[in-house]
Scaffold this motif. Sequence first.
Motif, PDB file in Angstrom:
ATOM      1  N   ASN A   1       5.774  -8.673  -3.753  1.00  0.00           N
ATOM      2  CA  ASN A   1       6.704  -8.297  -2.681  1.00  0.00           C
ATOM      3  C   ASN A   1       6.830  -6.934  -2.754  1.00  0.00           C
ATOM      4  N   VAL A   2       6.952  -6.175  -3.873  1.00  0.00           N
ATOM      5  CA  VAL A   2       7.430  -4.724  -4.056  1.00  0.00           C
ATOM      6  C   VAL A   2       6.196  -3.997  -4.171  1.00  0.00           C
ATOM      7  N   GLY A   3       4.963  -4.564  -4.486  1.00  0.00           N
ATOM      8  CA  GLY A   3       3.659  -3.769  -4.612  1.00  0.00           C
ATOM      9  C   GLY A   3       3.487  -2.939  -5.822  1.00  0.00           C
ATOM     10  N   GLU A   4       4.308  -3.259  -6.934  1.00  0.00           N
ATOM     11  CA  GLU A   4       4.407  -2.696  -7.934  1.00  0.00           C
ATOM     12  C   GLU A   4       4.242  -3.634  -9.239  1.00  0.00           C
ATOM     13  N   THR A   5       3.547  -3.366 -10.480  1.00  0.00           N
ATOM     14  CA  THR A   5       3.366  -4.095 -11.473  1.00  0.00           C
ATOM     15  C   THR A   5       4.826  -4.394 -12.327  1.00  0.00           C
ATOM     16  N   VAL A   6       5.027  -5.696 -12.343  1.00  0.00           N
ATOM     17  CA  VAL A   6       6.337  -5.927 -13.197  1.00  0.00           C
ATOM     18  C   VAL A   6       6.046  -6.602 -14.507  1.00  0.00           C
ATOM     19  N   GLU A   7       6.671  -5.892 -15.537  1.00  0.00           N
ATOM     20  CA  GLU A   7       6.021  -6.010 -16.951  1.00  0.00           C
ATOM     21  C   GLU A   7       6.981  -6.869 -17.712  1.00  0.00           C
ATOM     22  N   PHE A   8       8.156  -7.095 -17.159  1.00  0.00           N
ATOM     23  CA  PHE A   8       9.307  -7.620 -18.021  1.00  0.00           C
ATOM     24  C   PHE A   8      10.362  -8.299 -16.755  1.00  0.00           C
ATOM     25  N   GLY A   9      11.211  -9.004 -17.391  1.00  0.00           N
ATOM     26  CA  GLY A   9      12.274  -9.467 -16.584  1.00  0.00           C
ATOM     27  C   GLY A   9      13.255  -9.910 -17.616  1.00  0.00           C
ATOM     28  N   PHE A  10      14.638 -10.407 -17.036  1.00  0.00           N
ATOM     29  CA  PHE A  10      15.911 -10.549 -17.843  1.00  0.00           C
ATOM     30  C   PHE A  10      16.226 -12.122 -17.819  1.00  0.00           C
ATOM     31  N   VAL A  11      16.444 -12.873 -18.900  1.00  0.00           N
ATOM     32  CA  VAL A  11      17.239 -14.062 -18.936  1.00  0.00           C
ATOM     33  C   VAL A  11      18.681 -13.797 -19.345  1.00  0.00           C
ATOM     34  N   GLU A  12      19.635 -14.373 -18.555  1.00  0.00           N
ATOM     35  CA  GLU A  12      20.975 -14.310 -19.017  1.00  0.00           C
ATOM     36  C   GLU A  12      21.477 -15.483 -19.162  1.00  0.00           C
ATOM     37  N   TYR A  13      21.720 -15.811 -20.678  1.00  0.00           N
ATOM     38  CA  TYR A  13      22.313 -16.995 -20.955  1.00  0.00           C
ATOM     39  C   TYR A  13      23.884 -17.132 -21.006  1.00  0.00           C
ATOM     40  N   ALA A  14      24.175 -17.850 -19.978  1.00  0.00           N
ATOM     41  CA  ALA A  14      25.745 -17.606 -19.314  1.00  0.00           C
ATOM     42  C   ALA A  14      26.580 -18.027 -20.158  1.00  0.00           C
ATOM     43  N   LYS A  15      26.178 -19.075 -20.947  1.00  0.00           N
ATOM     44  CA  LYS A  15      27.238 -19.858 -21.597  1.00  0.00           C
ATOM     45  C   LYS A  15      27.904 -18.936 -23.017  1.00  0.00           C
ATOM     46  N   GLU A  16      26.878 -18.018 -23.377  1.00  0.00           N
ATOM     47  CA  GLU A  16      27.087 -17.256 -24.583  1.00  0.00           C
ATOM     48  C   GLU A  16      27.292 -15.727 -24.348  1.00  0.00           C
ATOM     49  N   GLY A  17      26.760 -15.540 -22.984  1.00  0.00           N
ATOM     50  CA  GLY A  17      27.034 -14.024 -22.846  1.00  0.00           C
ATOM     51  C   GLY A  17      25.934 -13.171 -23.097  1.00  0.00           C
ATOM     52  N   LYS A  18      24.783 -13.877 -23.295  1.00  0.00           N
ATOM     53  CA  LYS A  18      23.699 -13.023 -24.013  1.00  0.00           C
ATOM     54  C   LYS A  18      22.602 -12.603 -23.004  1.00  0.00           C
ATOM     55  N   ILE A  19      21.950 -11.638 -23.262  1.00  0.00           N
ATOM     56  CA  ILE A  19      21.024 -11.205 -22.119  1.00  0.00           C
ATOM     57  C   ILE A  19      20.075 -10.890 -23.135  1.00  0.00           C
TER      58      ILE A  19
ATOM     59  N   ARG B   1      10.516 -18.516 -20.382  1.00  0.00           N
ATOM     60  CA  ARG B   1       9.346 -17.277 -20.230  1.00  0.00           C
ATOM     61  C   ARG B   1       8.420 -17.566 -19.307  1.00  0.00           C
ATOM     62  N   LEU B   2       7.967 -18.963 -19.124  1.00  0.00           N
ATOM     63  CA  LEU B   2       7.361 -19.123 -18.096  1.00  0.00           C
ATOM     64  C   LEU B   2       7.953 -18.992 -16.381  1.00  0.00           C
ATOM     65  N   HIS B   3       9.168 -19.137 -16.593  1.00  0.00           N
ATOM     66  CA  HIS B   3       9.868 -19.037 -15.351  1.00  0.00           C
ATOM     67  C   HIS B   3       9.832 -17.445 -14.771  1.00  0.00           C
ATOM     68  N   ILE B   4      10.275 -16.655 -15.746  1.00  0.00           N
ATOM     69  CA  ILE B   4      10.344 -15.069 -15.790  1.00  0.00           C
ATOM     70  C   ILE B   4       8.984 -14.670 -15.321  1.00  0.00           C
TER      71      ILE B   4
ATOM     72  N   LYS C   1      15.560  -9.658 -23.027  1.00  0.00           N
ATOM     73  CA  LYS C   1      14.596  -9.186 -22.014  1.00  0.00           C
ATOM     74  C   LYS C   1      13.299  -9.877 -22.604  1.00  0.00           C
ATOM     75  N   VAL C   2      12.489 -10.107 -21.443  1.00  0.00           N
ATOM     76  CA  VAL C   2      11.336 -10.729 -21.679  1.00  0.00           C
ATOM     77  C   VAL C   2       9.886 -10.057 -21.102  1.00  0.00           C
ATOM     78  N   LYS C   3       9.275  -9.696 -22.038  1.00  0.00           N
ATOM     79  CA  LYS C   3       7.958  -8.997 -21.624  1.00  0.00           C
ATOM     80  C   LYS C   3       6.994 -10.158 -21.175  1.00  0.00           C
ATOM     81  N   VAL C   4       6.314  -9.734 -19.884  1.00  0.00           N
ATOM     82  CA  VAL C   4       5.296 -10.943 -19.438  1.00  0.00           C
ATOM     83  C   VAL C   4       4.036 -10.645 -19.816  1.00  0.00           C
ATOM     84  N   ARG C   5       3.466 -11.632 -20.689  1.00  0.00           N
ATOM     85  CA  ARG C   5       2.055 -11.539 -21.270  1.00  0.00           C
ATOM     86  C   ARG C   5       1.087 -12.228 -20.515  1.00  0.00           C
ATOM     87  N   PRO C   6      -0.119 -11.761 -20.397  1.00  0.00           N
ATOM     88  CA  PRO C   6      -1.360 -12.214 -19.646  1.00  0.00           C
ATOM     89  C   PRO C   6      -1.351 -13.784 -19.887  1.00  0.00           C
ATOM     90  N   GLU C   7      -1.041 -14.380 -20.833  1.00  0.00           N
ATOM     91  CA  GLU C   7      -1.131 -15.730 -21.092  1.00  0.00           C
ATOM     92  C   GLU C   7      -0.218 -16.688 -20.379  1.00  0.00           C
TER      93      GLU C   7
END
Length: 272
Positions: free
Chosen positions: A197-215, A184-187, A217-223
Amino acid sequence: MSIADLKLHANVSELLLYLKCPRQVYYTYREQTLMPNISSGYIEHMMLKELAMGYADVVKKAKPTKESILEELSAEFKRVKDELDFIYSTELKNVQFNVIETAQKNVFDLLDDIATNISDAIIKSNKDEVIQSIVHHRTEPVLHSERLKLTGIPSAIVQYNEKMVPLTIRTGKCPEKGVWGNDRLHIAALSMLVEENVGETVEFGFVEYAKEGKIRKVKVRPEDRRQVLKIRDRVDKIKDGYLPERKEGKICEHCNFTQFCTTKSTLASKFF
Ligand code: SF4
């Protein structure tokens, strides 16, 4: 700006290292090498990372059935097996073939599960949605922000619903729900860099857990953002010469700094 100049600022991998052990940041910055143990587990990690880079292509080429996904995944696995020593030529230079073979077998044994989970994700949402969340718009770009005083390299930037967001590939276990705290902190850190870099707010990102093929979505919170800035400042302080408290724990048993990591910290570092 060269990579050497960027080294002066904290980078996202140092933030992640800090979460493991603040002292490892201190020693690695002072040119001590944290030697990865090139075991079959480490090679497995490399193979999974490379394999996951191709999941979007697998989904694009396959019919939405587990069997078809497994077939495409097996072809991708073959590509990774053939290309691994070109990509990681330094790391694999002196590794015995049986160690590589063990890693190949372990990754091969995961393919069926990965195909099942990718196929489940397509059934739950749809093929386009899955592709959109993992297809690389840019692979491993170096992102830097002078304002943030931070540098980082996401596994990729993906374009999701017209928004540029970061994607990170993890090769460890996937949690039951959501993502691990460090991921979560990494994202959050990568989102802040993409934003700059793109000049737009980014509200979420993705973590791809390769070992299980699971994706996930992570919301980025102020904390999360607050935490990134706090750890960045601590990393900067360590790089300036501040020796943090020694972390006592299981992690020390496999750390190659153990031999000289004995110096007592100052009283102040206990509150650091
Ligand atoms: S020996 Fe333990 S405290 Fe010292 S750097 Fe390694 S993990 Fe950190």
